[in-house]
Design a protein around this motif. Structure first.
Motif, PDB file in Angstrom:
ATOM      1  N   ILE A   1       0.827  -1.209   0.000  1.00 39.95           N
ATOM      2  CA  ILE A   1       0.000   0.000   0.000  1.00 39.95           C
ATOM      3  C   ILE A   1       0.860   1.256   0.000  1.00 39.95           C
ATOM      4  CG2 ILE A   1      -1.645   1.356   1.378  1.00 39.95           C
ATOM      5  CD1 ILE A   1      -2.832  -1.358   2.295  1.00 39.95           C
ATOM      6  N   THR A   2       1.858   1.295   0.875  1.00 40.40           N
ATOM      7  CA  THR A   2       2.681   2.510   0.991  1.00 40.40           C
ATOM      8  C   THR A   2       3.609   2.698  -0.203  1.00 40.40           C
ATOM      9  OG1 THR A   2       4.343   1.301   2.291  1.00 40.40           O
ATOM     10  CG2 THR A   2       2.627   2.476   3.504  1.00 40.40           C
ATOM     11  N   GLU A   3       3.930   1.595  -0.901  1.00 40.09           N
ATOM     12  CA  GLU A   3       4.856   1.691  -2.035  1.00 40.09           C
ATOM     13  C   GLU A   3       4.149   1.637  -3.380  1.00 40.09           C
ATOM     14  OE1 GLU A   3       7.850   2.518  -1.708  1.00 40.09           O
ATOM     15  OE2 GLU A   3       8.075   2.231   0.459  1.00 40.09           O
ATOM     16  N   ALA A   4       2.815   1.710  -3.371  1.00 43.03           N
ATOM     17  CA  ALA A   4       2.052   1.662  -4.626  1.00 43.03           C
ATOM     18  C   ALA A   4       2.483   2.798  -5.548  1.00 43.03           C
ATOM     19  CB  ALA A   4       0.558   1.756  -4.339  1.00 43.03           C
ATOM     20  N   GLY A   5       2.768   2.425  -6.787  1.00 38.13           N
ATOM     21  CA  GLY A   5       3.197   3.417  -7.771  1.00 38.13           C
ATOM     22  C   GLY A   5       4.660   3.762  -7.695  1.00 38.13           C
TER      23      GLY A   5
ATOM     24  N   ALA B   1      -2.251  -1.560  -5.558  1.00 40.26           N
ATOM     25  CA  ALA B   1      -2.425  -1.957  -4.157  1.00 40.26           C
ATOM     26  C   ALA B   1      -3.873  -1.838  -3.710  1.00 40.26           C
ATOM     27  CB  ALA B   1      -1.527  -1.139  -3.236  1.00 40.26           C
ATOM     28  N   SER B   2      -4.799  -1.994  -4.636  1.00 40.83           N
ATOM     29  CA  SER B   2      -6.217  -1.968  -4.286  1.00 40.83           C
ATOM     30  C   SER B   2      -6.665  -3.378  -3.903  1.00 40.83           C
ATOM     31  CB  SER B   2      -7.049  -1.482  -5.465  1.00 40.83           C
ATOM     32  OG  SER B   2      -6.966  -2.404  -6.544  1.00 40.83           O
ATOM     33  N   ARG B   3      -7.750  -3.443  -3.160  1.00 44.52           N
ATOM     34  CA  ARG B   3      -8.273  -4.745  -2.778  1.00 44.52           C
ATOM     35  C   ARG B   3      -8.659  -5.551  -4.010  1.00 44.52           C
ATOM     36  NH1 ARG B   3     -13.176  -5.962   1.562  1.00 44.52           N
ATOM     37  NH2 ARG B   3     -13.372  -8.187   1.110  1.00 44.52           N
TER      38      ARG B   3
ATOM     39  N   GLU C   1      -7.352  -5.475  -6.962  1.00 40.88           N
ATOM     40  CA  GLU C   1      -6.149  -6.001  -7.626  1.00 40.88           C
ATOM     41  C   GLU C   1      -5.604  -7.203  -6.873  1.00 40.88           C
ATOM     42  OE1 GLU C   1      -1.844  -4.317  -9.135  1.00 40.88           O
ATOM     43  OE2 GLU C   1      -2.498  -3.884  -7.095  1.00 40.88           O
ATOM     44  N   PHE C   2      -5.550  -7.102  -5.538  1.00 40.84           N
ATOM     45  CA  PHE C   2      -5.030  -8.209  -4.736  1.00 40.84           C
ATOM     46  C   PHE C   2      -5.911  -9.456  -4.889  1.00 40.84           C
ATOM     47  CE2 PHE C   2      -3.037  -4.967  -1.648  1.00 40.84           C
ATOM     48  CZ  PHE C   2      -1.881  -4.921  -2.412  1.00 40.84           C
ATOM     49  N   GLU C   3      -7.232  -9.279  -4.853  1.00 43.38           N
ATOM     50  CA  GLU C   3      -8.133 -10.416  -4.962  1.00 43.38           C
ATOM     51  C   GLU C   3      -8.048 -11.064  -6.342  1.00 43.38           C
ATOM     52  OE1 GLU C   3     -11.992  -9.085  -3.750  1.00 43.38           O
ATOM     53  OE2 GLU C   3     -11.528  -9.336  -1.616  1.00 43.38           O
ATOM     54  N   GLN C   4      -7.808 -10.247  -7.353  1.00 44.93           N
ATOM     55  CA  GLN C   4      -7.654 -10.780  -8.708  1.00 44.93           C
ATOM     56  C   GLN C   4      -6.437 -11.698  -8.797  1.00 44.93           C
ATOM     57  OE1 GLN C   4      -7.321  -7.755 -11.717  1.00 44.93           O
ATOM     58  NE2 GLN C   4      -7.118  -9.225 -13.392  1.00 44.93           N
ATOM     59  N   ASN C   5      -5.400 -11.378  -8.020  1.00 42.47           N
ATOM     60  CA  ASN C   5      -4.162 -12.155  -8.052  1.00 42.47           C
ATOM     61  C   ASN C   5      -3.979 -13.023  -6.808  1.00 42.47           C
ATOM     62  OD1 ASN C   5      -2.746 -11.085 -10.561  1.00 42.47           O
ATOM     63  ND2 ASN C   5      -3.192  -9.182  -9.483  1.00 42.47           N
ATOM     64  N   LEU C   6      -5.054 -13.216  -6.044  1.00 36.87           N
ATOM     65  CA  LEU C   6      -4.931 -13.866  -4.746  1.00 36.87           C
ATOM     66  C   LEU C   6      -4.362 -15.278  -4.833  1.00 36.87           C
ATOM     67  CD1 LEU C   6      -5.335 -13.790  -1.717  1.00 36.87           C
ATOM     68  CD2 LEU C   6      -7.721 -14.453  -2.050  1.00 36.87           C
TER      69      LEU C   6
END
Length: 252
Positions: free
Chosen positions: A192-196, A203-205, A207-212
């Motif tokens: 989250i803190t290093e997004a971008g 670092a969105s939920r 995106e994470f769930e898509q790659n879970l």
């Protein structure tokens, strides 16, 4: 098919062949070859569960990669839990789902005996008291055994064979979960803190769930590898650790 919040989905062989898109004769053949766990019984009828469906899907996926049945049996094992080699053969997205789907299981008495081997029935009471097994009521009203984590159960039995009490294995599993829960939260916080920046995702939920499943499978491999390395290192430093214990610099 029967399912609700309290009862796990179950299938007759006719229902299973429709859902899995695998002919009943093939399902029976897989059972005879040890590729598929035995079904439970309800009123004299064979009853299959989600673990059988996931197993059939794993077999189909491996066949799609060109593997022969004997190779698939070696990769998946004959008890229903995919091994780490599945990641290399199936890819992490499929392997991650397969691991989690087969980590907990309901077993009848015969399946429990097969799973425990020489530890049956002498260690059953100890496995219950340490939380590796639970006695539950199955969908047909009969008593069944429930293993919350078959990999942890098998690991505890392996450690018991070298003199580690089940209580110590339970303590180890609980401590590992605490440490890994903290590490997982810190990793997500880092994303989250290093997004971008260092991390190039959003670092969105979503995106994470898509790659879970991919994340889970990589975590499975990485955590196992690091733990194995560090256990080896600690064993080689037993004398040093004993000295630190005596000096009060380390607590178990």
């Amino acid at each position: 098919m029967t399912t609700n919040n309290a009862i796990e989905a179950s299938f007759t062989i006719t229902e299973l062949e429709k859902v899995a898109e695998v002919p009943a004769r093939t399902i029976r053949y897989y059972q005879s070859e040890g590729l598929l766990p035995r079904p439970s019984r309800r009123g004299g009828q064979a009853v299959y569960g989600p673990q059988h469906l996931e197993r059939l899907r794993s077999i189909a996926a491996l066949q799609g990669r060109g593997l022969r049945l004997q190779t698939i049996k070696a990769v998946l094992g004959n008890t229903g839990e995919p091994t780490s080699e599945v990641v290399d053969l199936l890819g992490p997205s499929i392997a991650g789902a397969a691991w989690l789907a087969t980590s907990e299981r309901e077993l009848d008495e015969g399946e429990l005996a097969d799973l425990l081997g020489d530890a049956y029935p002498d260690r059953v009471a100890d496995l219950v008291s340490t939380g590796y097994l639970e006695r539950r009521q199955g969908a047909d009203g009969r008593k069944v055994w429930f293993a919350p984590s078959v990999p942890q159960l098998r690991g505890a039995l392996e450690m018991a064979a070298i003199g580690t009490d089940l209580e110590l294995s339970r303590w180890s599993a609980d401590e590992m979960r605490v440490v890994l829960r903290d590490l997982s939260e810190r990793l997500v916080a880092k994303w989250i803190t290093e997004a971008g920046k260092i991390y190039h995702g959003t670092a969105s939920r979503a995106e994470f769930e898509q790659n879970l499943e991919r994340i889970r499978a990589v975590a499975w491999q990485s955590a196992a590898h690091v733990m194995a390395e560090e256990i080896g290192s600690a064993v080689h430093r037993t004398d040093e650790i004993r000295e630190r214990l005596a000096a009060g610099d380390i607590t178990p």
